[in-house]
Design a protein around this motif. Structure first.
Motif, PDB file in Angstrom:
ATOM      1  N   ASP A 107       0.823  -1.221   0.000  1.00  0.00           N
ATOM      2  CA  ASP A 107       0.000   0.000   0.000  1.00  0.00           C
ATOM      3  C   ASP A 107       0.851   1.262   0.000  1.00  0.00           C
ATOM      4  OD1 ASP A 107      -2.722  -1.348   2.055  1.00  0.00           O
ATOM      5  OD2 ASP A 107      -2.348  -1.383  -0.104  1.00  0.00           O
ATOM      6  N   ILE A 108       1.983   1.211   0.697  1.00  0.00           N
ATOM      7  CA  ILE A 108       2.840   2.403   0.779  1.00  0.00           C
ATOM      8  C   ILE A 108       3.492   2.703  -0.569  1.00  0.00           C
ATOM      9  CG2 ILE A 108       4.992   3.309   1.755  1.00  0.00           C
ATOM     10  CD1 ILE A 108       4.266   1.816   4.354  1.00  0.00           C
ATOM     11  N   HIS A 109       3.987   1.668  -1.228  1.00  0.00           N
ATOM     12  CA  HIS A 109       4.813   1.872  -2.426  1.00  0.00           C
ATOM     13  C   HIS A 109       4.092   1.621  -3.742  1.00  0.00           C
ATOM     14  CE1 HIS A 109       8.448   2.374  -0.035  1.00  0.00           C
ATOM     15  NE2 HIS A 109       8.059   1.361   0.702  1.00  0.00           N
ATOM     16  N   GLN A 110       2.839   1.270  -3.662  1.00  0.00           N
ATOM     17  CA  GLN A 110       2.098   0.880  -4.870  1.00  0.00           C
ATOM     18  C   GLN A 110       2.042   2.001  -5.914  1.00  0.00           C
ATOM     19  OE1 GLN A 110      -2.434   0.720  -5.910  1.00  0.00           O
ATOM     20  NE2 GLN A 110      -2.092  -0.208  -3.937  1.00  0.00           N
ATOM     21  N   VAL A 111       1.737   3.203  -5.460  1.00  0.00           N
ATOM     22  CA  VAL A 111       1.523   4.322  -6.395  1.00  0.00           C
ATOM     23  C   VAL A 111       2.814   4.646  -7.146  1.00  0.00           C
ATOM     24  CG1 VAL A 111       0.944   6.764  -6.554  1.00  0.00           C
ATOM     25  CG2 VAL A 111      -0.362   5.292  -5.045  1.00  0.00           C
ATOM     26  N   ASN A 112       3.911   4.748  -6.411  1.00  0.00           N
ATOM     27  CA  ASN A 112       5.194   5.091  -7.056  1.00  0.00           C
ATOM     28  C   ASN A 112       5.603   4.043  -8.076  1.00  0.00           C
ATOM     29  OD1 ASN A 112       5.475   7.420  -5.610  1.00  0.00           O
ATOM     30  ND2 ASN A 112       6.716   6.494  -3.997  1.00  0.00           N
ATOM     31  N   VAL A 113       5.480   2.778  -7.667  1.00  0.00           N
ATOM     32  CA  VAL A 113       5.897   1.701  -8.576  1.00  0.00           C
ATOM     33  C   VAL A 113       5.012   1.693  -9.825  1.00  0.00           C
ATOM     34  CG1 VAL A 113       6.018  -0.818  -8.826  1.00  0.00           C
ATOM     35  CG2 VAL A 113       6.891   0.268  -6.765  1.00  0.00           C
ATOM     36  N   TYR A 114       3.728   1.827  -9.605  1.00  0.00           N
ATOM     37  CA  TYR A 114       2.807   1.818 -10.759  1.00  0.00           C
ATOM     38  C   TYR A 114       3.103   2.982 -11.699  1.00  0.00           C
ATOM     39  CZ  TYR A 114      -1.422   2.255 -13.543  1.00  0.00           C
ATOM     40  OH  TYR A 114      -2.294   2.368 -14.597  1.00  0.00           O
ATOM     41  N   ASN A 115       3.315   4.165 -11.140  1.00  0.00           N
ATOM     42  CA  ASN A 115       3.539   5.348 -11.975  1.00  0.00           C
ATOM     43  C   ASN A 115       4.849   5.248 -12.769  1.00  0.00           C
ATOM     44  OD1 ASN A 115       1.155   6.574 -11.289  1.00  0.00           O
ATOM     45  ND2 ASN A 115       2.038   7.792  -9.628  1.00  0.00           N
ATOM     46  N   VAL A 116       5.873   4.670 -12.159  1.00  0.00           N
ATOM     47  CA  VAL A 116       7.130   4.480 -12.899  1.00  0.00           C
ATOM     48  C   VAL A 116       6.878   3.553 -14.086  1.00  0.00           C
ATOM     49  CG1 VAL A 116       9.405   3.389 -12.793  1.00  0.00           C
ATOM     50  CG2 VAL A 116       8.699   4.935 -10.994  1.00  0.00           C
ATOM     51  N   CYS A 117       6.178   2.471 -13.815  1.00  0.00           N
ATOM     52  CA  CYS A 117       5.889   1.516 -14.898  1.00  0.00           C
ATOM     53  C   CYS A 117       5.035   2.183 -15.975  1.00  0.00           C
ATOM     54  CB  CYS A 117       5.168   0.284 -14.343  1.00  0.00           C
ATOM     55  SG  CYS A 117       6.159  -0.657 -13.178  1.00  0.00           S
ATOM     56  N   TYR A 118       4.047   2.956 -15.552  1.00  0.00           N
ATOM     57  CA  TYR A 118       3.174   3.613 -16.538  1.00  0.00           C
ATOM     58  C   TYR A 118       3.946   4.622 -17.378  1.00  0.00           C
ATOM     59  CZ  TYR A 118      -0.749   5.965 -18.720  1.00  0.00           C
ATOM     60  OH  TYR A 118      -1.604   6.469 -19.656  1.00  0.00           O
ATOM     61  N   SER A 119       4.884   5.323 -16.756  1.00  0.00           N
ATOM     62  CA  SER A 119       5.679   6.314 -17.492  1.00  0.00           C
ATOM     63  C   SER A 119       6.432   5.675 -18.648  1.00  0.00           C
ATOM     64  CB  SER A 119       6.685   6.999 -16.563  1.00  0.00           C
ATOM     65  OG  SER A 119       6.011   7.726 -15.577  1.00  0.00           O
ATOM     66  N   PHE A 120       6.880   4.464 -18.442  1.00  0.00           N
ATOM     67  CA  PHE A 120       7.615   3.791 -19.520  1.00  0.00           C
ATOM     68  C   PHE A 120       6.675   3.084 -20.499  1.00  0.00           C
ATOM     69  CE2 PHE A 120      11.994   4.371 -18.579  1.00  0.00           C
ATOM     70  CZ  PHE A 120      12.084   4.515 -17.212  1.00  0.00           C
ATOM     71  N   LEU A 121       5.643   2.473 -19.955  1.00  0.00           N
ATOM     72  CA  LEU A 121       4.834   1.588 -20.797  1.00  0.00           C
ATOM     73  C   LEU A 121       3.647   2.286 -21.445  1.00  0.00           C
ATOM     74  CD1 LEU A 121       4.864  -1.469 -18.383  1.00  0.00           C
ATOM     75  CD2 LEU A 121       6.280  -1.097 -20.380  1.00  0.00           C
TER      76      LEU A 121
END
Lengths: 169, 189
Positions: free
Chosen positions: B23-37
């Motif tokens: 829950d703490i790190h979900q947003v950051n990880v998702y956004n990094v992935c979205y930025s690339f993909l």
């Protein structure tokens, strides 16, 4: 400010995302140049759309989907292990089959060779027991005849010696 | 509870710690992935893979770098691997989304009174920026994305990319110059 310089500044500005820090020159140019203003609007919109799929807050269902996936992943790995074992056996079976066949063939060929060698050697001394014993008997008979010949010769020489002795007296 | 304590409990198999960590790190990880993909489903997929890898290797984390750095590094590597593996597939997905045939970026349709023409224009603009960024060399793309889109500092980007600060500055400078050139050449047509 010229359009070329304005284009460079506006892209730089949009990349930097420093909304409150647009230079006065650029602002002035955008207010006066329609094409540069349009480019600025479109590029700005493009950057917004580029970031539109980003999340701003955590998805409460994310952890549930993650747990489900991890559980499926473990089961998939177990199945994959079985499949891998089966694939390994299938890949190795021709090799194993060839090795076993080579060993059996080698034993068979060796056995045939040994039996062939024995067969070639044995005929010099008679192929069968009966012939062997016949030849032995013939040899023994020959010996016997020789024995008899020896006796005859002994008798002959004895007779000669007696005769000579008699004559000498 | 600090990140390291959380990770330690995660390594011991504590499900509560696992939930909290995600829950703490979900947003950051998702956004990094979205930025690339640039694809929500792919980003969700890769973000899940990142957390699976983190949970599996949580015992191996030595704490010599920040936990967020480690997470970003895994997210970047997984995203780039996914892009490399699916280059051909992504080409057709981009074509579909340009013509509005793909359901991937339908967020703008929900509850907003946009016309089809507006939607197509917005998609076009987004595609222009995405393609310009995708056309950058990989290192420049990573540095630019982490610094400009994820708001990481130069030092943090250097830690994630395991390179020097001066190298990151150079990469970002060249990325900006490359983007300016591409966008200028597109809009001047």
């Amino acid at each position: 400010m010229e359009c070329r310089e304005a284009e460079k500044s506006m892209v730089d500005f949009l990349i930097q995302r420093q909304a409150g820090e647009m230079s006065q020159d650029l602002l002035k140019h955008l207010n006066t140049c329609g094409s540069c203003n349009k480019m600025f609007q479109e590029t700005s919109e493009g950057f917004k759309q580029h970031a539109s799929g980003r999340r701003t807050q955590a998805d409460p269902e994310f952890y549930y989907r993650l747990s489900l996936r991890m559980k499926n992943h473990s089961e998939t790995i177990k199945k994959q292990e079985h499949v891998k074992t089966f694939v390994r056996i299938r890949h190795l079976s021709p090799v194993v089959f060839a090795a076993v066949a080579s060993i059996v063939l080698g034993i068979w060929i060796g056995g045939r060779l040994i039996s062939t060698v024995k067969t070639n050697v044995e005929p010099e001394f008679g192929e069968s027991g009966q012939e062997r014993s016949g030849m032995f008997d013939a040899y023994a008979g020959d010996l016997h005849l020789n024995d008899e010949s020896t006796l005859v010769l002994e008798d002959y020489f004895t007779d000669i010696s007696e005769t000579e002795n008699h004559d000498s007296k | 509870m600090t990140d390291l304590e959380l990770l330690h409990k995660l390594a011991q198999g504590d499900p509560v710690a696992g939930r909290q960590f995600v829950d703490i790190h979900q947003v950051n990880v998702y956004n990094v992935c979205y930025s690339f993909l640039q694809n929500k489903h792919d980003a969700e997929d890769i973000a899940q893979e990142v957390f699976i890898e983190v949970i599996r290797n949580s015992a191996k984390f030595r704490g010599d770098a920040k936990l967020s750095t480690w997470l970003y590094r895994i997210a970047v590597n997984r995203s780039l691997n996914h892009l490399r593996n699916n280059r051909k597939r992504r080409f057709w997905v981009d074509i579909d989304s340009l013509f509005g045939l793909s359901a991937q970026d339908d967020k703008s349709l929900k509850g907003s009174p946009v016309t089809d023409k507006d939607f197509i224009e917005q998609q076009e603009q987004s595609q222009i920026i995405s393609k310009a960024i995708q056309s950058l060399p990989e290192n420049q793309r990573v540095a630019f994305t982490l610094n400009k889109l994820e708001d990481l500092s130069y030092a943090e980007v250097a830690e994630v990319m395991q390179t020097s600060l001066s190298a990151v500055e150079s990469l970002i400078y060249r990325a900006r110059a490359g983007l300016q050139k591409k966008l200028r050449s597109y809009y001047s047509k």
